[in-house]
Design an enzyme around this catalytic site. Structure first.
Site, PDB file in Angstrom:
ATOM      1  N   GLY A  11      50.098  37.957  41.250  1.00 37.44           N
ATOM      2  CA  GLY A  11      51.084  36.904  41.018  1.00 37.44           C
ATOM      3  C   GLY A  11      51.434  36.740  39.541  1.00 37.44           C
ATOM      4  CG  ASN A  12      48.607  38.144  36.728  1.00 35.94           C
ATOM      5  OD1 ASN A  12      48.214  38.447  37.855  1.00 35.94           O
ATOM      6  ND2 ASN A  12      48.458  38.934  35.699  1.00 35.94           N
ATOM      7  CE  LYS A 129      45.991  32.740  50.123  1.00 34.55           C
ATOM      8  NZ  LYS A 129      45.270  32.531  48.885  1.00 34.55           N
ATOM      9  CE  LYS A 208      48.242  41.512  44.610  1.00 33.87           C
ATOM     10  NZ  LYS A 208      46.982  40.903  44.274  1.00 33.87           N
ATOM     11  CE  LYS A 270      42.749  40.469  41.869  1.00 34.17           C
ATOM     12  NZ  LYS A 270      43.955  40.388  42.705  1.00 34.17           N
TER      13      LYS A 270
HETATM   14  P1  ADP Z   1      46.045  38.019  41.563  1.00 35.11           P
HETATM   15  O1  ADP Z   1      47.217  37.110  41.579  1.00 35.11           O
HETATM   16  O2  ADP Z   1      46.231  39.163  40.605  1.00 35.11           O
HETATM   17  O3  ADP Z   1      45.583  38.454  42.920  1.00 35.11           O
HETATM   18  P2  ADP Z   1      43.632  36.336  41.439  1.00 35.11           P
HETATM   19  O4  ADP Z   1      43.651  35.034  40.721  1.00 35.11           O
HETATM   20  O5  ADP Z   1      43.626  36.327  42.924  1.00 35.11           O
HETATM   21  O6  ADP Z   1      44.867  37.185  40.850  1.00 35.11           O
HETATM   22  O7  ADP Z   1      42.375  37.193  40.959  1.00 35.11           O
HETATM   23  C1  ADP Z   1      42.116  37.412  39.575  1.00 35.11           C
HETATM   24  C2  ADP Z   1      41.126  36.377  39.068  1.00 35.11           C
HETATM   25  O8  ADP Z   1      39.820  36.622  39.595  1.00 35.11           O
HETATM   26  C3  ADP Z   1      40.888  36.395  37.583  1.00 35.11           C
HETATM   27  O9  ADP Z   1      41.855  35.639  36.890  1.00 35.11           O
HETATM   28  C4  ADP Z   1      39.476  35.806  37.449  1.00 35.11           C
HETATM   29  O10 ADP Z   1      39.543  34.474  37.003  1.00 35.11           O
HETATM   30  C5  ADP Z   1      38.923  35.825  38.866  1.00 35.11           C
HETATM   31  N1  ADP Z   1      37.568  36.343  39.012  1.00 35.11           N
HETATM   32  C6  ADP Z   1      36.650  35.814  39.866  1.00 35.11           C
HETATM   33  N2  ADP Z   1      35.503  36.483  39.837  1.00 35.11           N
HETATM   34  C7  ADP Z   1      35.657  37.483  38.934  1.00 35.11           C
HETATM   35  C8  ADP Z   1      34.815  38.538  38.474  1.00 35.11           C
HETATM   36  N3  ADP Z   1      33.576  38.690  38.934  1.00 35.11           N
HETATM   37  N4  ADP Z   1      35.311  39.397  37.550  1.00 35.11           N
HETATM   38  C9  ADP Z   1      36.568  39.257  37.073  1.00 35.11           C
HETATM   39  N5  ADP Z   1      37.416  38.268  37.487  1.00 35.11           N
HETATM   40  C10 ADP Z   1      36.986  37.398  38.411  1.00 35.11           C
HETATM   41 MG    MG Z   2      44.810  37.180  44.482  1.00 33.47          MG
END
Ligand code: ADP
Ligand code: MG
Length: 307
Positions: A11-12, A129, A208, A270
């Site tokens: 999303g970013n 969610k 996603k 992820k």
């Molecule tokens: P996107 O929109 O790219 O899916 P998300 O917010 O769902 O982004 O996932 C990315 C976020 O995951 C990062 O901004 C971070 O704050 C968080 N995060 C949680 N646990 C971890 C981890 N173990 N290592 C790195 N990031 C993490």
């Molecule tokens: Mg995400």
């Protein structure tokens, strides 16, 4: 044949932290990953997937704000975001390719994508969610959908069932074979269940990253890149011993997932998606930041899950 690279944009890629999400901001932000993808398209056949969290949240807010027009169900809003974000990615990519190559001959297409889910998925029993805006607490009892009190206030909650199969996988495969750059699976796809031969949209949001890994597997992609707002997956994330991982074996990644190193709903899916893709026969899967997609493809950035 050039190998197939699937890039999943978080999303970013469109709306940064602290931004309100104007169209101008979204276009400006998009040029960072898309300029890299334009250059990578010389070496790879490209599929782009993307999240839609903030955008679908804004559309939900517009539903709550206006009583003159009929309310639209979530599945329709997800379809809308596939159109609007697909348009933004397509036009930005076209501009970047023109900047790079002048009158370029590349063909780009956005595919409206359904994703099949299992109506017996345990996720449907307890929707968890949170999506969309903070709602008026007094309306909690009258809302036509489940909602819970979160730390931010009352929010609608939906189920997040797992993707079973990408309905348009054959179309996407053919488009890739014909040389198209394909944008698909936006927002994790429009979640559908099947009764006989008919599809029905459901109120749910598919992760996603899991949907992207499923698509990568089903079209036979070679490389999966999951681009987000951190440089990769870390252990002890946000704590004193924080350490970003560079190369992680599948067994170690599985153990770490079980032990909860990666937060559910953000980094967890992820790592799980990258693992699934590698275990299903994919060559490479890397989690990286939006501005280091090319570097990650070259092996110099991000967290790579290796066999
Ligand atoms: P996107 O929109 O790219 O899916 P998300 O917010 O769902 O982004 O996932 C990315 C976020 O995951 C990062 O901004 C971070 O704050 C968080 N995060 C949680 N646990 C971890 C981890 N173990 N290592 C790195 N990031 C993490
Ligand atoms: Mg995400």
């Amino acid at each position: 044949m050039r190998p197939i690279l699937l890039v999943a944009l978080g999303g970013n890629a469109l709306i940064g932290k602290g931004e309100s999400g104007t169209v101008e901001e979204q276009f400006r932000n998009l040029s960072v990953p898309v300029a890299q993808i334009a250059r990578l398209s010389r070496q790879f056949r490209i599929i782009i997937t993307h999240g839609n969290g903030p955008q679908v949240g804004h559309l939900l807010l517009q539903q709550e704000c206006c009583s003159q027009a009929p309310r639209l169900p979530l599945e329709i809003l997800v379809a809308q975001t596939q159109g609007q974000i697909g348009y933004m990615i397509e036009s930005t990519l076209d501009n970047e390719l023109t900047r790079l190559e002048g009158e370029h001959q590349k063909l780009i297409v956005t595919v409206l994508t359904y994703v099949l889910v299992d109506e017996n998925d345990p996720g449907f029993l307890t929707p968890t969610k949170p999506i969309g805006p903070v709602l008026n607490e007094d309306s909690l009892a009258k809302l036509p959908y489940p909602a819970v009190k979160t730390v931010r206030g009352v929010r609608r909650v939906v189920a997040s069932p797992r993707p079973v199969t990408i309905i348009e996988k054959r179309e996407i495969k053919q488009l890739i074979a014909m040389g198209f750059i394909v944008i698909a699976c936006g927002g994790g796809g429009i979640p559908v269940i099947r009764h006989g031969r008919a599809f029905h949209g459901v109120d749910a949001v598919i992760d996603k990253d899991l949907a992207s890994a499923k698509l990568a597997e089903e079209v036979g992609a070679d490389i999966l890149i999951i681009a987000t707002d951190v440089e990769g997956a870390a252990i002890a994330y946000g704590e004193p011993g924080e350490k970003f991982l560079r190369r992680v074996g599948t067994e170690e990644a599985e153990r770490c997932l079980r032990e909860g190193c990666f937060a559910p709903g953000s980094m967890g899916p992820k790592v799980e998606a990258a693992l699934k893709f590698i275990k299903s026969g994919g060559s490479r899967a890397v989690i990286c930041s939006i501005d280091s997609i090319e570097k990650a493809v070259a092996g110099g950035a991000g967290t790579e899950i290796v066999r």
